[in-house]
Design an enzyme around this catalytic site. Structure first.
Site, PDB file in Angstrom:
ATOM      1  N   GLU A 258       0.898  -1.153   0.000  1.00  0.00           N
ATOM      2  CA  GLU A 258       0.000   0.000   0.000  1.00  0.00           C
ATOM      3  C   GLU A 258       0.930   1.194   0.000  1.00  0.00           C
ATOM      4  O   GLU A 258       1.672   1.404   0.955  1.00  0.00           O
ATOM      5  CB  GLU A 258      -0.841  -0.086   1.270  1.00  0.00           C
ATOM      6  CG  GLU A 258      -2.115   0.681   1.179  1.00  0.00           C
ATOM      7  CD  GLU A 258      -2.138   1.744   2.204  1.00  0.00           C
ATOM      8  OE1 GLU A 258      -1.813   2.888   1.836  1.00  0.00           O
ATOM      9  OE2 GLU A 258      -2.447   1.446   3.356  1.00  0.00           O
ATOM     10  N   CYS A 297      -2.611   8.331   3.821  1.00  0.00           N
ATOM     11  CA  CYS A 297      -2.497   7.704   2.506  1.00  0.00           C
ATOM     12  C   CYS A 297      -3.761   7.937   1.687  1.00  0.00           C
ATOM     13  O   CYS A 297      -3.729   7.852   0.465  1.00  0.00           O
ATOM     14  CB  CYS A 297      -2.207   6.223   2.664  1.00  0.00           C
ATOM     15  SG  CYS A 297      -3.297   5.398   3.808  1.00  0.00           S
TER      16      CYS A 297
HETATM   17  P1  NDP Z   1       9.304   4.745   3.571  1.00  0.00           P
HETATM   18  O1  NDP Z   1       8.909   4.011   2.360  1.00  0.00           O
HETATM   19  O2  NDP Z   1      10.636   5.359   3.619  1.00  0.00           O
HETATM   20  O3  NDP Z   1       9.192   3.817   4.843  1.00  0.00           O
HETATM   21  C1  NDP Z   1       8.092   2.970   5.067  1.00  0.00           C
HETATM   22  C2  NDP Z   1       8.538   1.832   5.953  1.00  0.00           C
HETATM   23  O4  NDP Z   1       9.525   1.074   5.279  1.00  0.00           O
HETATM   24  C3  NDP Z   1       9.173   2.294   7.250  1.00  0.00           C
HETATM   25  O5  NDP Z   1       8.825   1.414   8.272  1.00  0.00           O
HETATM   26  C4  NDP Z   1      10.653   2.210   6.935  1.00  0.00           C
HETATM   27  O6  NDP Z   1      11.424   2.081   8.084  1.00  0.00           O
HETATM   28  C5  NDP Z   1      10.665   0.950   6.118  1.00  0.00           C
HETATM   29  N1  NDP Z   1      11.845   0.796   5.299  1.00  0.00           N
HETATM   30  C6  NDP Z   1      12.489   1.724   4.584  1.00  0.00           C
HETATM   31  N2  NDP Z   1      13.529   1.159   3.956  1.00  0.00           N
HETATM   32  C7  NDP Z   1      13.550  -0.137   4.282  1.00  0.00           C
HETATM   33  C8  NDP Z   1      14.399  -1.232   3.969  1.00  0.00           C
HETATM   34  N3  NDP Z   1      15.424  -1.095   3.164  1.00  0.00           N
HETATM   35  N4  NDP Z   1      14.118  -2.419   4.511  1.00  0.00           N
HETATM   36  C9  NDP Z   1      13.073  -2.586   5.335  1.00  0.00           C
HETATM   37  N5  NDP Z   1      12.258  -1.587   5.667  1.00  0.00           N
HETATM   38  C10 NDP Z   1      12.475  -0.379   5.139  1.00  0.00           C
HETATM   39  O7  NDP Z   1       8.189   5.767   3.832  1.00  0.00           O
HETATM   40  P2  NDP Z   1       8.100   6.859   4.973  1.00  0.00           P
HETATM   41  O8  NDP Z   1       7.308   6.291   6.073  1.00  0.00           O
HETATM   42  O9  NDP Z   1       9.413   7.457   5.325  1.00  0.00           O
HETATM   43  O10 NDP Z   1       7.316   7.928   4.153  1.00  0.00           O
HETATM   44  C11 NDP Z   1       7.947   8.491   3.016  1.00  0.00           C
HETATM   45  C12 NDP Z   1       6.921   8.776   1.974  1.00  0.00           C
HETATM   46  O11 NDP Z   1       6.137   7.617   1.674  1.00  0.00           O
HETATM   47  C13 NDP Z   1       5.909   9.794   2.371  1.00  0.00           C
HETATM   48  O12 NDP Z   1       6.403  11.056   2.224  1.00  0.00           O
HETATM   49  C14 NDP Z   1       4.794   9.476   1.434  1.00  0.00           C
HETATM   50  O13 NDP Z   1       5.013  10.064   0.196  1.00  0.00           O
HETATM   51  C15 NDP Z   1       4.858   7.993   1.297  1.00  0.00           C
HETATM   52  N6  NDP Z   1       3.881   7.317   2.142  1.00  0.00           N
HETATM   53  C16 NDP Z   1       2.770   6.870   1.559  1.00  0.00           C
HETATM   54  C17 NDP Z   1       1.818   6.253   2.306  1.00  0.00           C
HETATM   55  C18 NDP Z   1       0.627   5.721   1.650  1.00  0.00           C
HETATM   56  O14 NDP Z   1       0.031   4.807   2.182  1.00  0.00           O
HETATM   57  N7  NDP Z   1       0.197   6.250   0.519  1.00  0.00           N
HETATM   58  C19 NDP Z   1       1.928   6.087   3.743  1.00  0.00           C
HETATM   59  C20 NDP Z   1       3.149   6.630   4.265  1.00  0.00           C
HETATM   60  C21 NDP Z   1       4.091   7.171   3.471  1.00  0.00           C
HETATM   61  P3  NDP Z   1      12.266   3.297   8.680  1.00  0.00           P
HETATM   62  O15 NDP Z   1      11.290   4.311   9.139  1.00  0.00           O
HETATM   63  O16 NDP Z   1      13.021   2.687   9.784  1.00  0.00           O
HETATM   64  O17 NDP Z   1      13.120   3.796   7.565  1.00  0.00           O
END
Ligand code: NDP
Length: 676
Positions: A258, A297
């Protein structure tokens, strides 16, 4: 100031942060408040613990036992939600935001608990659909079943909903019978950690059912196998990186994503200024832009309005947005708190600048806005920003750039087809809403746009008082969308549970299917008991227990009597010549309801006993008419039993009526409540 040490919970132990830990700052002050992460976390040990301890314990329980467990955990969390509220302010969330995240998460768990009890069996196998007739004589049948995956579900969550984001995945996973490892986004993981501590402290979950990674996952994903699932919420970029992990691809590990979504909201052509729909639209858009500071989201990123109303929408929306008090989320007057971090704030400003290449900012200035009770420079505050795109057909960035904050772009449309075209330019979203009072517009959008969206939300004057809001994913309804939104699907009631189970097509004889499905299938062996089944208590009745009644002849007098007594003098029962002209009847026939009544008279045991009530009748079919002089007899079999409480349970009986030539006359399922 003490820095909170946010631990992981691995193989039954709390593991404090260690090498590689990351600092986490308050969204309000920018000060470091916590630290999380440990490079030495034994991720293989966690996977083994989930697979070898948590999984077997959960699978031993029935769906109902797991549903009861969820209900108790949700109630426990409900008693301790103040502690979660207190902590969650630091993420920038207001009290209203907590209601969505914390209360919403607990509510989701309650709904799954209730659906598990009402819609799933008190057993270990979930039946998907009906029995399929694969043979002429019914000795070889088919049935789809779902059983829990025997691995572990790894949940990777976004920062915006530290509680709901976890519980909306945990509830269906545990109900399915699968253990989970939760990895919240580091920025808000301290709230998730508290929630996990509470769940464990409740003592209601079996060991290994839930584990927590605060900080990075290490190489956990490289160790997944074909019985495991990854459920991810976050950015498209991270989703792409994780889902293309060679181990995940090689082992066909299920990957539910998602991710980004440029959700649109369409103002119907009928909803001109002055209509209730126009006001409702402005209110919904304002709410979606400012709730959780736009970090949702499902938030409305694109406002799609008839060209002749664009100016009026900009004015009305700007007037409402101007009233949004931005500040310390702990203040009661605050309507919009901070973004989760200064990093996120920078990201939103960058994305807003990209949108600004194709659209003009008509409300909100990130360099000039008031913040109450906090320092605008230190905290991650931003004002709501409204952009107007004058050329949405040639624009691209407004349709593909998600500024994950209080940012939205309005664009005009010429007619409904054009509105659909613009909505679909998001190339896949979680939700699109349509505010219209015209059912024809609603249908046109559903047909033209349904394939591009996971959810379509229609609202108008008739539903607005009770509607749940464009942005609220409901546990009953599917959450997830195609294309840019990740192509995943979560929630949606029992559908959401089956994402953690394997669907298997079972083929075999009626006895084999009955044994596997814990449900009697016509054609399976009948069990004969010594006593009348209505004299036997719930616990004594066996699946397949069957009685055959004596036969009763139906006379013309019976038909006349029933017709006059009930007033049902339909010609097919009264007029031989008219009935004969009807292709379904040979002449006058008995009423179907007369046959049902006679059937009850044939199988009922009149004395007070364990049958407490007849609560319904399902799937009734009349197959062959019965004429005066024909006789009917009944077969009554225990098809399925569902415990309701400690006093009684529901018995579903399979009932068939046959005539003197053993031809099937009618078939149905009778429901009774039977004492324990
Ligand atoms: P990320 O994609 O950076 O992170 C989402 C999750 O993935 C976090 O728990 C993060 O952990 C984890 N993650 C990141 N890299 C890895 C990896 N290499 N291996 C395993 N887990 C990983 O999203 P953010 O939460 O930082 O949000 C960034 C952007 O994503 C927002 O600005 C928005 O644009 C979008 N977003 C969209 C959503 C939606 O549902 N439409 C919801 C939330 C965000 P960690 O925090 O430790 O890096």
């Amino acid at each position: 100031m003490t820095i909170q040490q946010i631990s992981s919970f691995a193989a039954g132990e709390w593991i404090a942060p260690g090498a590689g830990a990351r600092n986490i700052a308050s969204a309000i002050t920018g000060d470091v408040i916590a630290s999380a992460g440990n490079n030495d976390l034994d991720v293989q040990g966690m996977l083994d613990y989930a697979r070898n301890v948590g999984g077997p314990a959960l699978r031993k329980m029935t769906f109902h036992e797991r549903a009861k467990m969820l209900k108790a955990v949700a109630a426990y969390l409900g008693k301790h939600k103040q502690a979660m509220y207190d902590l969650s302010f630091e993420t920038g969330a207001t009290q209203n935001d907590h209601l969505i995240d914390i209360d919403g998460g607990i509510g989701t768990m309650f709904v799954f608990a209730s659906k598990g009890r009402r819609e799933m069996p008190d057993g270990h196998v979930y039946l998907d659909g009906d029995v399929e007739q694969l043979s002429r004589n019914g000795t070889f049948l088919g049935q789809h079943i779902c059983t829990p995956l025997q691995g572990v579900a790894v949940h990777i969550n976004a920062f915006n909903f530290p509680v709901w984001g976890m519980l909306e995945k945990v509830a269906p996973t545990l109900l399915a019978g699968v253990p989970c490892i939760v990895k919240p986004a580091t920025n808000s993981c301290y709230v998730t950690e508290l929630c996990v501590r509470l769940m464990l402290e409740s003592g209601l979950l079996p060991a290994g059912a839930i584990q927590l990674v605060s900080g990075g996952l290490g190489d956990m994903l490289d160790r997944l196998g074909m019985q495991d699932v990854v459920s991810f919420t976050g950015s498209a970029q991270t989703a792409m990186k994780l889902r293309s992990n060679p181990v995940i691809l090689e082992n066909s590990v299920r990957f539910v994503a998602e991710q980004d979504s440029l959700n649109g909201s369409i103002l119907g052509p009928d909803a001109q200024p002055g209509t209730p729909e126009f006001d409702l639209f402005v209110k919904e858009v304002q709410r979606e832009m400012t709730t959780k500071a736009g970090q949702k989201c499902t938030a409305i990123r694109r406002i799609i309005a008839p060209e002749n109303t664009v100016q009026a929408v900009i004015e009305a929306l700007s007037a409402r947005l101007a009233k949004t008090v931005i500040g310390d989320p702990r203040l009661e007057t605050t309507r919009m708190g901070a973004l989760v971090s200064n990093g996120q704030k920078r990201d939103v400003l960058e994305k807003a600048a990209i949108i600004g290449q194709e659209a003009e900012r008509v409300f909100g200035d990130p360099d000039a806005f008031d913040v109450e009770g906090a320092d605008a420079e230190k905290g991650a505050f931003l004002p709501p920003m409204l952009f107007h795109c004058a050329n949405p057909d040639s624009a691209e960035r407004v349709h593909d750039t998600e500024a994950f904050g209080p940012v939205s772009t309005i664009m005009g449309y010429r007619d409904v087809d054009h509105a659909i075209e613009l909505a679909n330019k998001g190339l896949g979203s979680l939700v699109a809403s349509v505010i219209t009072h015209d059912p024809a517009v609603a249908r046109q959008v559903a047909l033209g746009s349904g394939a591009y969206h996971g959810r379509l939300y229609f609202n108008n004057r008739d539903s607005m008082k009770e509607s749940t809001g464009h942005g609220s994913p409901l546990p009953h309804m599917v959450h997830g969308g195609p294309g840019r939104a990740g192509g995943g699907e979560e929630l949606g009631g029992v559908r959401g549970v089956t994402h953690y189970m394997q669907r298997t097509a079972i083929q075999g004889s009626p006895d084999i299917l009955s044994a596997i499905g814990e449900k009697w299938v016509p054609g399976a062996t009948e069990i004969k008991a010594d006593a009348h089944p209505f004299t036997r208590r719930y616990g004594e009745l066996a699946i397949g227990e069957t009685m055959h009644t004596a036969a009763r002849t139906v006379t013309l007098d019976d038909i006349e009597h029933f017709a006059n007594f009930t007033g049902d003098t339909f010609y097919a029962h009264m007029d031989d010549a008219a009935a004969e002209r009807n292709p379904f009847f040979p002449g006058r026939v008995a009423h179907g309801y007369l046959l049902l009544s006679f059937a009850a008279g044939l199988f009922v045991e009149p004395n007070e006993g364990p049958v407490l009530a007849n609560t319904g009748l399902d799937n009734l079919r009349f197959m062959k008419p019965v004429s005066a002089g024909d006789s009917i007899k009944v077969r009554l079999s225990v098809k399925k039993k569902t415990q309701r409480n400690d006093e009684y349970g529901e018995v579903r009986w399979h009932v068939t009526l046959t005539n003197q030539d053993d031809e099937l006359v009618a078939e149905y399922e009778l429901l009774t409540m039977n004492a324990y």
